[in-house]
Design a protein around this motif. Structure first.
Motif, PDB file in Angstrom:
ATOM      1  N   GLU A  93     -30.681  -3.452   5.361  1.00 40.81           N
ATOM      2  CA  GLU A  93     -29.289  -3.453   4.850  1.00 40.81           C
ATOM      3  C   GLU A  93     -29.384  -3.151   3.205  1.00 40.81           C
ATOM      4  OE1 GLU A  93     -27.307  -6.971   5.677  1.00 40.81           O
ATOM      5  OE2 GLU A  93     -28.383  -8.201   4.373  1.00 40.81           O
TER       6      GLU A  93
ATOM      7  N   ILE B 274     -23.456   2.608   5.816  1.00 39.29           N
ATOM      8  CA  ILE B 274     -22.873   1.201   6.015  1.00 39.29           C
ATOM      9  C   ILE B 274     -21.962   0.961   4.682  1.00 39.29           C
ATOM     10  CG2 ILE B 274     -23.020  -1.263   6.333  1.00 39.29           C
ATOM     11  CD1 ILE B 274     -23.418   0.467   8.833  1.00 39.29           C
ATOM     12  N   GLU B 275     -22.568   1.188   3.413  1.00 41.67           N
ATOM     13  CA  GLU B 275     -22.098   0.878   2.220  1.00 41.67           C
ATOM     14  C   GLU B 275     -20.751   1.608   2.048  1.00 41.67           C
ATOM     15  OE1 GLU B 275     -23.096  -1.515   0.175  1.00 41.67           O
ATOM     16  OE2 GLU B 275     -23.950  -1.783   2.131  1.00 41.67           O
TER      17      GLU B 275
ATOM     18  N   GLN C   6     -18.616   2.641   4.623  1.00 42.71           N
ATOM     19  CA  GLN C   6     -17.727   2.261   5.617  1.00 42.71           C
ATOM     20  C   GLN C   6     -17.106   0.958   5.423  1.00 42.71           C
ATOM     21  OE1 GLN C   6     -19.612   4.803   8.951  1.00 42.71           O
ATOM     22  NE2 GLN C   6     -19.439   2.716   9.753  1.00 42.71           N
ATOM     23  N   LYS C   7     -17.857   0.199   4.699  1.00 44.17           N
ATOM     24  CA  LYS C   7     -17.408  -1.172   4.462  1.00 44.17           C
ATOM     25  C   LYS C   7     -16.244  -1.072   3.512  1.00 44.17           C
ATOM     26  CE  LYS C   7     -20.010  -2.238   0.198  1.00 44.17           C
ATOM     27  NZ  LYS C   7     -21.084  -3.125  -0.469  1.00 44.17           N
TER      28      LYS C   7
ATOM     29  N   ASN D 162     -20.068   0.018  12.448  1.00 43.95           N
ATOM     30  CA  ASN D 162     -18.713  -0.319  11.672  1.00 43.95           C
ATOM     31  C   ASN D 162     -18.113  -1.702  11.269  1.00 43.95           C
ATOM     32  OD1 ASN D 162     -16.517   0.998  10.149  1.00 43.95           O
ATOM     33  ND2 ASN D 162     -15.204   0.680  12.112  1.00 43.95           N
TER      34      ASN D 162
ATOM     35  N   ALA E 178     -20.416  -3.133   8.916  1.00 49.32           N
ATOM     36  CA  ALA E 178     -19.985  -2.611   7.406  1.00 49.32           C
ATOM     37  C   ALA E 178     -18.850  -3.670   7.085  1.00 49.32           C
ATOM     38  CB  ALA E 178     -19.732  -1.233   7.614  1.00 49.32           C
ATOM     39  N   ILE E 179     -17.730  -3.548   8.073  1.00 48.80           N
ATOM     40  CA  ILE E 179     -16.491  -4.449   7.442  1.00 48.80           C
ATOM     41  C   ILE E 179     -16.951  -5.545   6.893  1.00 48.80           C
ATOM     42  CG2 ILE E 179     -14.239  -5.102   8.437  1.00 48.80           C
ATOM     43  CD1 ILE E 179     -14.202  -2.345   9.699  1.00 48.80           C
TER      44      ILE E 179
ATOM     45  N   LYS F 138     -19.915  -7.038   6.351  1.00 51.40           N
ATOM     46  CA  LYS F 138     -20.926  -7.305   5.096  1.00 51.40           C
ATOM     47  C   LYS F 138     -19.777  -7.139   3.838  1.00 51.40           C
ATOM     48  CE  LYS F 138     -24.804  -4.850   2.979  1.00 51.40           C
ATOM     49  NZ  LYS F 138     -24.480  -4.436   1.698  1.00 51.40           N
ATOM     50  N   GLY F 139     -19.035  -6.158   3.853  1.00 55.46           N
ATOM     51  CA  GLY F 139     -18.129  -5.933   2.665  1.00 55.46           C
ATOM     52  C   GLY F 139     -17.326  -7.069   2.386  1.00 55.46           C
TER      53      GLY F 139
END
Ligand code: F0G
Length: 435
Positions: free
Chosen positions: A35, A227-228, A230-231, A258, A261-262, A264-265
């Motif tokens: 990640e 992923i970055e 998508q977050k 997804n 990503a969400i 993580k953000g």
């Protein structure tokens, strides 16, 4: 002296880290997923929480340029080391957050919203990851990008790659398992389009193998850079709610990039003090392709892989999600879980939301159905604020809509059918049918 980079990639299992600009999708030491790890301590010192919120609010309504994008508005938290002039954007994001009173009434819930990611340029949320992935590919100077797809990743990759001179795109698709509209997209954008007599899980396994040996930059969600981008779905959602996080965010899950990503953000926003709490995440899968929902019921005792069965939610027809471990981690940390929905539940939920004027796809409807089930079970409470992420537009899945309303979807009764009426081309015959 130039300051050290803010971001590196880091193994999610053993923690080993690597420079972001080195092309790598798995840890050299243990083979687990990577990640992007930002130096959040440094970002926290850079600005207090209120200043971060002001910075992002100040960019709302920005016209043109990367900051007009609903991804690059958050540039400093997405890929801070990537120069703005490298960015390939359409721009994407800035999708509507619809309040849906019909869903509130039927479920007895205080506030229910649908965040319509189908309003992105290629009609799915994948544009958010691809603006990041293709921008980074351009920054690295790669000549070819590739992905396996159930139809939306390929559409997005193709359309972004087409904006970069000299960048070739290759997409690998499971034959007969993507919609006609999705299939048309990479063809239109000029990608090499490979159609395999295989399911998605096989397509991605083969392509990952090829990308280890050839100079093809892999843009599936195993690529941590995607992923970055998508977050930003989560960022934009909470910003639209005035930075007050909802109790729940419901996300349809296929390859599980997804939801990872969400999550993580949102955890990063909490670390920076921008949010005081992270919403609980509910992951939704179609019953015929529900390894994570099964694992969730079994307390995650073992890793579950299934052979995915046919479903109208063809974009999430995935039995062995690549981002399984990431998704389990964020969903558990958020206090959420995974749920599955049957074909009947999916299509009825779709008809309900469609008829409220918000036209969604069967994959998105899986999340609506999971929300209704979790609300009926009492896991989601009466006073909760709930955001359901609609991941693609209904117009990408016309056949499923037409088949449902025409009563031609196998195993599904058309409970809320709005049938087409065939009538003579004659005023009297037409008038007899009018309200
Ligand atoms: N909804 C839609 C419309 C999708 O296209 C996908 C994934 C998902 C939900 C699930 O997201 O995989 O990150 O858990 N589509 C991928 C593709 C697999 O190839 O287009 P995920």
């Amino acid at each position: 002296m130039t300051p050290p980079p803010i971001s590196r990639t880091r193994c999610i299992a053993c923690g080993r880290d690597y420079p972001l600009a080195e092309i790598r999708y798995e840890c050299d030491a243990c083979g687990s997923l990577l990640e992007v790890a930002h130096d959040l301590e440094r970002l926290r010192r850079e600005r207090p929480a209120a200043a971060w919120r002001e910075l992002f609010d100040g960019r709302l309504g920005a016209r043109g340029g990367p900051h007009g994008s609903g991804v690059w508005r958050y540039h400093e938290l997405v890929l801070p080391d990537l120069p703005l002039d490298r960015i390939v954007t359409k721009p994407e994001g800035n999708t509507n957050l619809y309040r849906v009173p019909r869903l509130e009434e039927i479920s007895g819930t205080a506030e229910v919203y649908v965040k319509h990611e189908g309003e992105n340029p290629t009609l799915s949320f994948k544009d958010r990851g691809m603006t990041a992935g293709v921008s980074f590919a351009r920054h690295l100077g790669v000549r070819a990008v590739a992905c396996a797809s159930t139809g939306d990743t390929s559409a997005a990759m193709a359309a972004y790659a087409a904006q970069v001179d000299g960048l070739r795109g290759v997409v690998v698709l499971p034959r007969g398992k993507v919609s006609l509209e999705q299939l048309s997209q990479p063809i239109a954008s000029g990608c090499l389009t490979l159609s395999l007599p295989a399911d998605f899980d096989t397509c991605i396994r083969l392509l990952r193998d090829i990308c280890r040996r050839r100079p093809l930059y892999l843009l599936n969600s195993v690529n941590p850079v995607r992923i970055e981008g998508q977050k930003s779905i989560g960022f934009e959602t909470v910003q639209q709610l005035g930075w007050a996080p909802p109790e729940w965010i419901v996300v349809p899950v296929g390859n599980a990039g997804n939801i990872s990503a969400i999550g993580k953000g949102l955890f990063e926003l909490r670390t920076l003090g921008i949010l005081d709490r992270v919403p609980r995440l509910l992951g939704a899968q179609a019953a015929g392709a529900a390894p994570l929902a099964q694992a969730s019921r079994e307390g995650y005792a073992r890793r579950i892989r299934v052979t995915a069965a046919d479903t109208a939610a063809s974009a999430i027809r995935i039995g062995d999600p690549v981002s399984y471990d990431k998704a389990v981690r964020v969903v558990r940390e958020s206090g959420g879980h995974f749920e599955s929905a049957t074909e009947q539940e999916i299509m009825d939920a779709k008809a309900l939301v469609d008829a409220a004027g918000v036209y969604i796809c069967p994959n998105s409807a899986t999340a609506v159905a999971a929300f209704l089930k979790a609300r009926a079970a009492g896991t989601i409470g009466r006073d909760d604020r709930v955001v359901v992420i609609a991941t693609a537009h209904g117009c990408k899945f016309s056949q499923a809509t037409i088949d449902y309303h025409g009563g031609r979807l196998p195993g599904v009764s058309p409970r809320q059918a709005n049938r087409i009426v065939e009538v003579e081309a004659e005023v009297g015959a037409m008038e007899r049918l009018l309200p």
